[in-house]
Design a protein around this motif. Structure first.
Motif, PDB file in Angstrom:
ATOM      1  N   ASP A  95      44.845  49.409  42.685  1.00 30.91           N
ATOM      2  CA  ASP A  95      45.315  48.045  42.474  1.00 30.91           C
ATOM      3  C   ASP A  95      44.513  47.117  43.371  1.00 30.91           C
ATOM      4  O   ASP A  95      44.130  47.482  44.478  1.00 30.91           O
ATOM      5  CB  ASP A  95      46.815  47.918  42.756  1.00 30.91           C
ATOM      6  N   TYR A  96      44.237  45.915  42.853  1.00 27.53           N
ATOM      7  CA  TYR A  96      43.431  44.967  43.628  1.00 27.53           C
ATOM      8  C   TYR A  96      44.253  43.793  44.151  1.00 27.53           C
ATOM      9  O   TYR A  96      43.721  42.802  44.634  1.00 27.53           O
ATOM     10  CB  TYR A  96      42.218  44.483  42.829  1.00 27.53           C
ATOM     11  N   GLN A  97      45.588  43.925  44.057  1.00 28.68           N
ATOM     12  CA  GLN A  97      46.526  42.995  44.697  1.00 28.68           C
ATOM     13  C   GLN A  97      46.227  41.535  44.348  1.00 28.68           C
ATOM     14  O   GLN A  97      46.339  40.648  45.176  1.00 28.68           O
ATOM     15  CB  GLN A  97      46.522  43.211  46.208  1.00 28.68           C
ATOM     16  N   ARG A  98      45.817  41.341  43.079  1.00 24.04           N
ATOM     17  CA  ARG A  98      45.530  39.997  42.557  1.00 24.04           C
ATOM     18  C   ARG A  98      44.547  39.236  43.454  1.00 24.04           C
ATOM     19  O   ARG A  98      44.695  38.047  43.718  1.00 24.04           O
ATOM     20  CB  ARG A  98      46.826  39.199  42.363  1.00 24.04           C
ATOM     21  N   ASP A  99      43.537  39.961  43.920  1.00 26.68           N
ATOM     22  CA  ASP A  99      42.511  39.393  44.791  1.00 26.68           C
ATOM     23  C   ASP A  99      41.158  39.651  44.121  1.00 26.68           C
ATOM     24  O   ASP A  99      40.759  40.799  43.934  1.00 26.68           O
ATOM     25  CB  ASP A  99      42.584  40.062  46.166  1.00 26.68           C
ATOM     26  N   LYS A 100      40.439  38.586  43.770  1.00 28.34           N
ATOM     27  CA  LYS A 100      39.188  38.755  43.018  1.00 28.34           C
ATOM     28  C   LYS A 100      38.134  39.505  43.823  1.00 28.34           C
ATOM     29  O   LYS A 100      37.344  40.275  43.267  1.00 28.34           O
ATOM     30  CB  LYS A 100      38.652  37.406  42.551  1.00 28.34           C
ATOM     31  N   ALA A 127      36.304  37.221  36.291  1.00 34.84           N
ATOM     32  CA  ALA A 127      35.054  36.490  36.052  1.00 34.84           C
ATOM     33  C   ALA A 127      34.042  36.723  37.173  1.00 34.84           C
ATOM     34  O   ALA A 127      32.834  36.848  36.920  1.00 34.84           O
ATOM     35  CB  ALA A 127      35.337  34.998  35.891  1.00 34.84           C
ATOM     36  N   SER A 128      34.524  36.816  38.408  1.00 33.56           N
ATOM     37  CA  SER A 128      33.611  36.993  39.538  1.00 33.56           C
ATOM     38  C   SER A 128      33.056  38.415  39.622  1.00 33.56           C
ATOM     39  O   SER A 128      32.175  38.695  40.436  1.00 33.56           O
ATOM     40  CB  SER A 128      34.318  36.644  40.845  1.00 33.56           C
TER      41      SER A 128
END
Length: 335
Positions: A95-100, A127-128
């Motif tokens: 999981d990326y914890q809603r961090d781009k 996108a990033s």
């Protein structure tokens, strides 16, 4: 039967996320680390992965990358794992914890692990990471997107028809003679939210109903957000007679706010919620809910990733758009 991440978590009495963090090299509390390592040894989890990889010249591991371990992504991931383990694949769950930035780091990390494919829940933050995703695709490491597409990225995706979902939810309220209808949406920069909002607009315009901007609330896909959105809507001089919440946690937050304010559902306000998980069954009255086909999403994502791993690209890139079901409860009143 091949041991899975879920088996390890159950035996170690920790969460799936804790096991995944261990497998991805994170430091755990000593007590958790010990339990996870013992469970892995007892179940033969590591040896299964590497033995299969040596035989087939593959890692026999597929990554699932999610923004968090919420009920939506966890339910789909569990179903995906059940399908893939029958094909002798194991999952690496991140999981990326809603961090781009975390998403980009995870994708780069996984690339070095020689995984065979990625099932990605990209949210609005991918996108990033387009450059990393393009490197995967250039190397023929398949990526299947779930719930959300990425503009400019040509790959397989499994999504739902978000605009149609919202249209049908609003139409259900209109069918019960509601004209003052509010929507609690997630995030302004989310493509999914834009589509669900468009469905709201389409329904209101189709039936010639006025759209008041103060009836469009934003809840950030969280329980806290849904709670405060309802508080704000009910404080308006002209209250809506019905509310449509566009995900599960915001639905729960909406119910909690209405209960706290002693605003009865559906006598004082009607409510249509989203995502019908088991815990919703304790809410009274039973809610009218949009139910996503979680198992079907999982089946399609798993079958697409396996197809690409086998080198079958004749129908690439495929976008599978699924329909939802309206489960009628007792939270919508005819007025």
């Amino acid at each position: 039967m091949v041991a899975t991440v879920h088996d390890v978590a159950q035996k170690a009495q920790v969460s799936v996320g804790t096991v995944s963090r261990y497998l991805n090299g994170y430091q755990l509390r000593e007590s958790n680390r010990g339990r996870v390592e013992r469970a892995i040894v007892e179940l033969g989890f590591k040896s299964n992965i590497f033995a299969r990889g040596l035989k087939r010249k593959r890692s026999m591991a597929i990554a699932v990358v999610t923004p968090d371990f919420d009920m939506f992504s966890t339910s789909i991931t569990t179903a995906i794992e059940q399908i893939l383990e029958q094909e002798h694949y194991s999952l690496i769950i991140c999981d990326y914890q809603r961090d781009k930035d975390a998403l980009k780091r995870k994708l780069m990390f996984l690339q070095d692990r020689y995984i065979d494919g990625v099932i990605l829940f990209p949210s609005n933050l991918a996108a990033s990471s387009k450059d990393v995703i393009q490197k995967y695709l250039a190397k023929k490491i398949p990526i299947v997107l779930v719930d959300h597409t990425i503009p400019g990225i040509e790959t397989d995706a499994v999504i739902i028809d978000n605009a149609n979902v919202s249209f049908r939810a609003i139409e259900e309220l209109i069918r019960h003679n509601h004209r003052q209808i509010a929507i609690i949406n997630g995030r302004r920069d989310s493509l999914v939210c834009q589509e669900r909002l468009q469905g709201y607009y389409n329904a209101m315009q189709t039936y010639g109903l006025p759209i008041q901007q103060e009836w469009i609330a934003w809840g950030d896909f969280t329980q806290y957000g849904g709670y405060h959105a309802v508080k704000a809507l009910m404080a308006l001089p002209e209250r809506p007679t019905a509310i449509y919440a566009t995900n599960y946690t915001m639905t729960v937050g909406a119910v909690l706010a209405l209960q706290e304010m002693h605003i009865a559902i559906p006598d004082h306000v009607s409510l249509v919620g989203f995502d019908r998980f088991e815990s919703v069954e304790i809410i009274e009255p039973p809610l009218t809910m949009v139910e996503q086909p979680l198992n079907l999403i999982a089946q399609n994502a798993a079958h697409l990733i396996l197809k690409r791993i086998r080198g079958e690209y004749s129908d690439f890139a495929t976008t599978i758009k699924l329909n939802t079901k309206m489960v009628i409860g007792e939270s919508v009143k005819n007025i």
